[in-house]
Design a protein around this motif. Structure first.
Motif, mmCIF file in Angstrom:
data_model
loop_
_atom_site.group_PDB
_atom_site.id
_atom_site.type_symbol
_atom_site.label_atom_id
_atom_site.label_comp_id
_atom_site.label_asym_id
_atom_site.label_seq_id
_atom_site.Cartn_x
_atom_site.Cartn_y
_atom_site.Cartn_z
ATOM 1 N N GLU A 1 0.852 -1.181 0.000
ATOM 2 C CA GLU A 1 0.000 0.000 0.000
ATOM 3 C C GLU A 1 0.892 1.236 0.000
ATOM 4 N N CYS A 2 0.694 2.073 -0.996
ATOM 5 C CA CYS A 2 1.553 3.256 -1.154
ATOM 6 C C CYS A 2 1.252 4.268 -0.041
ATOM 7 N N PRO A 3 2.274 4.751 0.696
ATOM 8 C CA PRO A 3 2.010 5.720 1.761
ATOM 9 C C PRO A 3 1.781 7.136 1.242
ATOM 10 N N HIS A 4 1.820 7.321 -0.084
ATOM 11 C CA HIS A 4 1.575 8.653 -0.658
ATOM 12 C C HIS A 4 0.151 8.768 -1.184
ATOM 13 N N CYS A 5 -0.287 7.750 -1.988
ATOM 14 C CA CYS A 5 -1.594 7.877 -2.641
ATOM 15 C C CYS A 5 -2.558 6.749 -2.245
ATOM 16 N N TRP A 6 -2.095 5.792 -1.411
ATOM 17 C CA TRP A 6 -2.912 4.706 -0.881
ATOM 18 C C TRP A 6 -3.327 3.685 -1.921
ATOM 19 N N ARG B 1 1.166 3.961 -9.423
ATOM 20 C CA ARG B 1 0.159 4.987 -9.701
ATOM 21 C C ARG B 1 0.748 6.395 -9.607
ATOM 22 N N CYS B 2 1.323 6.756 -8.434
ATOM 23 C CA CYS B 2 1.797 8.136 -8.237
ATOM 24 C C CYS B 2 3.283 8.293 -8.534
ATOM 25 N N HIS B 3 3.985 7.179 -8.771
ATOM 26 C CA HIS B 3 5.413 7.191 -9.106
ATOM 27 C C HIS B 3 6.308 7.736 -7.993
#
Ligand SMILES: [Zn+2]
Length: 430
Positions: free
Chosen positions: A19-24, A81-83
């Motif tokens: 799970e990305c901590p920037h965009c979830w 997704r958000c790179h």
């Protein structure tokens, strides 16, 4: 659970979905993109013109590193997704997420600096736990603050942290679906048991990734209508919520302190904030993102951190200067003194109920578990120093900075809600 790496290297056990901590965004580990290393590969359509190009690899080194379009082996991965970059630790364990909210000029930058510095420098000695940056880029801002306050060349110089914290410091801008989006910037630390820790033999199992968000208070101003903005979604995912209470931002609290403190912050007339409105709005976001029923209380623990405790410690009847840690027996790591923390929390709550009753009511009305901790990032008052234009600025001398209780919120939260790294001095009677 899958494994990566070849036989010459120790195998890393990886979690399947990250799970990305920037965009979830949640993605299988095999979908992550890699960050180019070659200096010619600049400019990424999502991460921005100054960022290195992200790519899906087709070639790997024997060691398992992806090879970029110019033939350079790469080490770092990013969210598909958000790179934005993902720290390696995130591929091995789920992060413990903390979210901090506070009004502007409640001293969040100073707390962040003092907390990070003391976590790194005291936990190894006291608890046999190492705290390091999980990613070289994630903690640049806090590293900068730490350098100013604690590693300044001349300890007698007067320094201050730039309080004009803008979106740029706390948010990363990326381009998603043809729109510019600001994503919250997490500060990421790795916590690991060291030799001498009772769980050192299971170091992999007990290594933790700490993910800390510092929110610009403006994002919680009522009426900003950003309830669905990704900037504040992490409040609903946090394991623990911190709300930083600025005593000198409240005229009633200031009045109480004036008889016992000469702190120049008590004479600053601007900076009066309705702190309970920010708290209420933040808790509404938690409800919204967690899909809670309007009458359901929030189960996420909320800790009100009452800042600048050196200014008001005369108003309560407990020692809030020395840390609530007890030495372990036979050279074992220190233990967290839950009993003392509970006594202090009750006293701080009592004080807040007298001076800012609406804040206590807002917290306890919305949340099922509320606690109150005193912190002081500086350990003493700053001084008003003249600067250009016949104005004055509050500054400190690095040699006079002696933080109080700044590691307690995290150490206590870990001891109470995440098993293994820090142990309480007594078993709770819950
Ligand atoms: Zn992402």
């Amino acid at each position: 659970v899958i494994s990566a790496g070849n036989k010459s290297k120790p195998q890393r056990t990886l979690i399947g979905v990250v799970e990305c901590p920037h965009c979830w965004h949640r993605s299988p580990i095999t979908d992550l993109v890699w960050i180019s290393e070659h200096s010619d590969l600049r400019g990424d359509p999502i991460a921005g013109a100054s960022a290195a190009l992200r790519f899906r690899p087709s070639r790997f080194t024997p060691g398992g590193a992806a090879i970029d379009l110019k033939g350079e082996p790469c080490q770092r991965v990013a969210c598909p997704r958000c790179h934005l970059p993902l720290p390696p630790q995130l591929l091995e364990c789920r992060p413990m997420i903390f979210s901090m909210i506070g009004v502007p000029s409640s001293g969040k930058s100073y707390f962040l600096a003092a907390m990070a510095w003391e976590l790194r420098h005291r936990l190894a000695e006291l608890f046999k736990v190492s705290v390091t940056d999980a990613d070289p880029e994630s903690n640049l801002l806090v590293n900068d603050y730490e350098r100013t306050l604690f590693l300044h060349g001349d300890a007698q110089d007067w320094v201050y942290l730039d309080k004009t914290q803008t979106d740029g410091d706390l948010y990363d801008r990326v381009r998603l679906s043809d729109q510019n989006v600001s994503l919250p910037h997490p500060f990421l630390f790795t916590l690991r048991p060291l030799e001498g820790h009772p769980r050192f033999s299971k170091v992999k199992e007990f290594t933790r990734l700490l993910c800390f968000y510092d929110n610009a208070g403006e994002h919680f101003q009522p009426g900003t209508d950003k309830a669905t903005s990704p900037a504040t979604q992490h409040v609903a995912r946090a394991r623990v919520l911190f709300f930083l209470v600025g005593p000198s931002q409240d005229p009633r609290f200031r009045q109480r302190c004036k008889s016992i403190s000469q702190d120049p912050q008590l004479n600053v007339s601007d900076g009066v904030e309705r702190q309970e409105t920010i708290l209420t709005e933040a808790l509404l976001r938690v409800r919204h993102h967690a899909n809670l029923d309007p009458h359901q209380r929030i189960e996420t623990p909320l800790i009100l951190l009452v800042a600048k405790s050196d200014m008001w410690d005369g108003l309560i009847d407990e020692d809030i200067a020395s840390d609530p840690y007890l030495p372990g027996s036979d050279g074992h790591p220190h233990l967290v003194d839950f009993e003392r923390i509970a006594r202090v929390s009750a006293q701080v709550r009592g004080l807040l109920r007298e001076v800012m009753p609406e804040l206590v009511a807002a917290a306890e009305d919305a949340c099922a578990h509320v606690e109150y901790l005193p912190i002081s990032a500086l350990g003493g008052p700053p001084s008003a120093r003249p600067i250009e234009g016949a104005r004055e600025m509050l500054m400190v001398q690095p040699q006079a900075v002696h933080p109080r209780w700044v590691t307690v919120p995290l150490v206590y939260a870990f001891a109470k809600w995440s098993h293994g790294l820090f142990d309480p001095a007594q078993v709770e009677s819950e």
